[in-house]
Design a protein around this motif. Structure first.
Motif, PDB file in Angstrom:
ATOM      1  N   PRO A  38       0.846  -1.206   0.000  1.00  0.00           N
ATOM      2  CA  PRO A  38       0.000   0.000   0.000  1.00  0.00           C
ATOM      3  C   PRO A  38       0.875   1.247   0.000  1.00  0.00           C
ATOM      4  N   LYS A  39       0.484   2.259  -0.737  1.00  0.00           N
ATOM      5  CA  LYS A  39       1.319   3.447  -0.902  1.00  0.00           C
ATOM      6  C   LYS A  39       1.708   4.068   0.436  1.00  0.00           C
ATOM      7  N   PHE A  40       0.761   4.140   1.355  1.00  0.00           N
ATOM      8  CA  PHE A  40       1.027   4.753   2.656  1.00  0.00           C
ATOM      9  C   PHE A  40       2.124   3.989   3.392  1.00  0.00           C
ATOM     10  N   PHE A  41       2.014   2.655   3.416  1.00  0.00           N
ATOM     11  CA  PHE A  41       3.007   1.830   4.102  1.00  0.00           C
ATOM     12  C   PHE A  41       4.359   1.922   3.405  1.00  0.00           C
ATOM     13  N   ARG A  42       4.336   1.922   2.067  1.00  0.00           N
ATOM     14  CA  ARG A  42       5.585   2.010   1.296  1.00  0.00           C
ATOM     15  C   ARG A  42       6.337   3.305   1.612  1.00  0.00           C
ATOM     16  N   ASN A  43       5.613   4.413   1.667  1.00  0.00           N
ATOM     17  CA  ASN A  43       6.251   5.706   1.928  1.00  0.00           C
ATOM     18  C   ASN A  43       6.874   5.749   3.327  1.00  0.00           C
ATOM     19  N   ILE A  44       6.178   5.151   4.293  1.00  0.00           N
ATOM     20  CA  ILE A  44       6.733   5.091   5.650  1.00  0.00           C
ATOM     21  C   ILE A  44       7.995   4.237   5.667  1.00  0.00           C
ATOM     22  N   LEU A  45       7.924   3.082   4.986  1.00  0.00           N
ATOM     23  CA  LEU A  45       9.079   2.182   4.936  1.00  0.00           C
ATOM     24  C   LEU A  45      10.277   2.855   4.281  1.00  0.00           C
ATOM     25  N   LEU A  46      10.042   3.549   3.164  1.00  0.00           N
ATOM     26  CA  LEU A  46      11.132   4.248   2.483  1.00  0.00           C
ATOM     27  C   LEU A  46      11.762   5.298   3.396  1.00  0.00           C
ATOM     28  N   SER A  47      10.940   6.014   4.144  1.00  0.00           N
ATOM     29  CA  SER A  47      11.459   7.028   5.066  1.00  0.00           C
ATOM     30  C   SER A  47      12.311   6.388   6.150  1.00  0.00           C
ATOM     31  N   LEU A  48      11.850   5.256   6.687  1.00  0.00           N
ATOM     32  CA  LEU A  48      12.596   4.564   7.738  1.00  0.00           C
ATOM     33  C   LEU A  48      13.924   4.024   7.209  1.00  0.00           C
ATOM     34  N   LEU A  49      13.893   3.475   5.986  1.00  0.00           N
ATOM     35  CA  LEU A  49      15.122   2.953   5.400  1.00  0.00           C
ATOM     36  C   LEU A  49      16.146   4.064   5.172  1.00  0.00           C
ATOM     37  N   ARG A  50      15.675   5.208   4.715  1.00  0.00           N
ATOM     38  CA  ARG A  50      16.587   6.340   4.489  1.00  0.00           C
ATOM     39  C   ARG A  50      17.211   6.817   5.794  1.00  0.00           C
ATOM     40  N   ILE A  51      16.397   6.851   6.850  1.00  0.00           N
ATOM     41  CA  ILE A  51      16.905   7.286   8.154  1.00  0.00           C
ATOM     42  C   ILE A  51      17.946   6.297   8.682  1.00  0.00           C
ATOM     43  N   ALA A  52      17.700   5.003   8.422  1.00  0.00           N
ATOM     44  CA  ALA A  52      18.551   3.951   8.981  1.00  0.00           C
ATOM     45  C   ALA A  52      19.759   3.616   8.128  1.00  0.00           C
ATOM     46  N   GLU A  53      19.935   4.266   6.980  1.00  0.00           N
ATOM     47  CA  GLU A  53      21.061   3.943   6.098  1.00  0.00           C
ATOM     48  C   GLU A  53      22.387   3.989   6.855  1.00  0.00           C
ATOM     49  N   GLY A  54      23.219   2.981   6.561  1.00  0.00           N
ATOM     50  CA  GLY A  54      24.502   2.904   7.245  1.00  0.00           C
ATOM     51  C   GLY A  54      25.353   1.801   6.657  1.00  0.00           C
ATOM     52  N   GLU A  55      26.180   1.189   7.487  1.00  0.00           N
ATOM     53  CA  GLU A  55      27.109   0.163   7.025  1.00  0.00           C
ATOM     54  C   GLU A  55      26.407  -1.011   6.357  1.00  0.00           C
ATOM     55  N   ASN A  56      25.203  -1.360   6.819  1.00  0.00           N
ATOM     56  CA  ASN A  56      24.511  -2.533   6.308  1.00  0.00           C
ATOM     57  C   ASN A  56      23.117  -2.232   5.757  1.00  0.00           C
ATOM     58  N   ILE A  57      22.856  -0.981   5.455  1.00  0.00           N
ATOM     59  CA  ILE A  57      21.603  -0.575   4.798  1.00  0.00           C
ATOM     60  C   ILE A  57      21.960   0.479   3.762  1.00  0.00           C
ATOM     61  N   ALA A  58      21.581   0.241   2.509  1.00  0.00           N
ATOM     62  CA  ALA A  58      21.947   1.199   1.455  1.00  0.00           C
ATOM     63  C   ALA A  58      20.893   1.261   0.363  1.00  0.00           C
ATOM     64  N   ASN A  59      20.761   2.453  -0.185  1.00  0.00           N
ATOM     65  CA  ASN A  59      19.876   2.697  -1.326  1.00  0.00           C
ATOM     66  C   ASN A  59      20.731   2.659  -2.591  1.00  0.00           C
ATOM     67  N   PHE A  60      20.418   1.732  -3.510  1.00  0.00           N
ATOM     68  CA  PHE A  60      21.184   1.627  -4.756  1.00  0.00           C
ATOM     69  C   PHE A  60      20.707   2.715  -5.717  1.00  0.00           C
ATOM     70  N   CYS A  61      21.060   3.933  -5.395  1.00  0.00           N
ATOM     71  CA  CYS A  61      20.667   5.079  -6.228  1.00  0.00           C
ATOM     72  C   CYS A  61      21.548   6.258  -5.856  1.00  0.00           C
ATOM     73  N   PHE A  62      22.173   6.841  -6.853  1.00  0.00           N
ATOM     74  CA  PHE A  62      23.023   8.006  -6.603  1.00  0.00           C
ATOM     75  C   PHE A  62      22.170   9.098  -5.952  1.00  0.00           C
ATOM     76  N   PRO A  63      22.587   9.635  -4.798  1.00  0.00           N
ATOM     77  CA  PRO A  63      21.773  10.626  -4.078  1.00  0.00           C
ATOM     78  C   PRO A  63      21.563  11.899  -4.907  1.00  0.00           C
ATOM     79  N   LYS A  64      20.329  12.306  -5.041  1.00  0.00           N
ATOM     80  CA  LYS A  64      20.021  13.508  -5.836  1.00  0.00           C
ATOM     81  C   LYS A  64      20.628  14.767  -5.229  1.00  0.00           C
ATOM     82  N   LYS A  65      20.803  14.762  -3.917  1.00  0.00           N
ATOM     83  CA  LYS A  65      21.328  15.948  -3.248  1.00  0.00           C
ATOM     84  C   LYS A  65      22.856  16.004  -3.270  1.00  0.00           C
ATOM     85  N   LYS A  66      23.494  14.940  -3.774  1.00  0.00           N
ATOM     86  CA  LYS A  66      24.951  14.901  -3.813  1.00  0.00           C
ATOM     87  C   LYS A  66      25.454  15.329  -5.201  1.00  0.00           C
ATOM     88  N   ASP A  67      26.296  16.321  -5.251  1.00  0.00           N
ATOM     89  CA  ASP A  67      26.970  16.728  -6.497  1.00  0.00           C
ATOM     90  C   ASP A  67      26.006  17.042  -7.633  1.00  0.00           C
TER      91      ASP A  67
END
Length: 317
Positions: A69-98
């Motif tokens: 469900p879109k609502f759940f997906r958006n929450i999950l994406l937000s949590l994953l972004r917050i938790a990014e670290g040594e063992n969590i990563a988004n396979f996408c070049f960050p839009k805010k970088k460079d």
């Protein structure tokens, strides 16, 4: 921090990507291979195209963003972004970088693969110089596909004359040029894949819209002697199943972006000064210099003189 430590303790890595970039998400399979071979980490994958990760022995869990469900997906994406670290990563070049991927690549003139580019900000260090996508088929799957596509010729080449112009029109070589290649070898079995509404070449087996899934398309690619395509999904698919790919590169990006062991680049040499441009908008030059110098006759010559791959017989068009 705690989540990443727990993942490390259980030898797991969360890899995620949301969006419509199909080829990019197929490239995630190369990261999964590296995480296991180099770090003994199995992957928990969240993506928009979970079919790429089916039957992969190095995937622990495989989740689809599209089925949430879109609502759940958006929450999950937000949590994953917050938790990014040594063992969590988004396979996408960050839009805010460079300034984003295209801006970074244009300014830096980096000659790295798409796999390296999308993971260059990972906190986990990866060795990706020879990284290649990989699709795994089960025996049952192969049996089903073999029955479904039993009418495929023993030998054939795949051609797809149209790319993803919604991203950029600057990868295109021209439908008429592809037709000239086909006309030069009308008796060779050419199979055209793609969307059902795309223009159909003459003298080809029409396979537009005939595959019901990306895995079926990957199977068709695995059965082909070779593919002739623009840089994009088909080239990544060919690499993932070990099929030779004659890939037309424009000056949009450098050949290194997707030059696998199975890839035989067809590219203008030398490239014009404006290459690689990484322009998403239409080329502003008077003429598209990076592709107009690639002639159909040259493409035919490259195909027919290519060295064998994995003991495959020579291509005789």
């Amino acid at each position: 921090m705690i989540i990443n430590r727990l993942l490390q303790f259980f030898h797991l890595f969360i890899l995620y990507r949301f969006g419509s970039a199909i080829g990019d998400q197929l490239c995630m399979t190369a990261i999964i291979e590296n995480l296991f071979t180099e770090h003994r980490l199995k992957s928990v994958v969240f993506s928009s195209y979970p079919e790429f990760f089916e039957n992969n022995p190095n995937v622990c869990k495989n989740y689809s963003f599209k089925r949430m469900p879109k609502f759940f997906r958006n929450i999950l994406l937000s949590l994953l972004r917050i938790a990014e670290g040594e063992n969590i990563a988004n396979f996408c070049f960050p839009k805010k970088k460079d300034g984003g991927l295209e801006c970074f690549m244009r300014k830096s003139k980096a000659k790295i693969s798409l796999i390296e580019a999308h993971s260059c900000y990972f906190k986990k260090k990866l060795i990706l110089l020879q990284a290649t996508p990989k699709i795994y088929f089960s025996d049952e799957e192969l049996a089903v596909f073999s029955r479904k596509f039993s009418d495929l010729p023993d030998r054939f080449g795949i051609v797809q004359p149209v790319g993803k112009t919604t991203y950029t029109p600057n990868k295109e070589w021209g439908f008429a040029n592809f037709q000239k290649v086909i006309d030069s070898a009308p008796h060779f079995p050419w199979l055209q894949t793609g969307m059902i509404n795309e223009l159909l070449l003459d003298h080809v087996i029409d396979f537009r819209g005939k595959t019901e899934s990306l895995r079926e398309l990957a199977y068709i690619v695995s059965r082909a002697d070779f593919i002739l395509c623009l840089e994009g999904l088909l080239n990544h698919l060919a690499a993932s199943v070990g099929t030779r790919s004659f890939c037309l590169f424009s000056g949009f990006h450098p050949v290194e972006i997707a030059n696998y062991a199975t890839t035989i680049p067809v590219v203008l040499d030398p490239q014009p000064d404006c290459s690689p441009c990484w322009r998403l908008e239409k080329c502003p030059q008077k003429s598209k210099y990076c592709t107009e110098g690639i002639l159909p006759e040259q493409v035919i010559k490259v195909i027919t003189t290519a060295p064998s791959l994995n003991n495959q017989p020579a291509i005789k068009l």
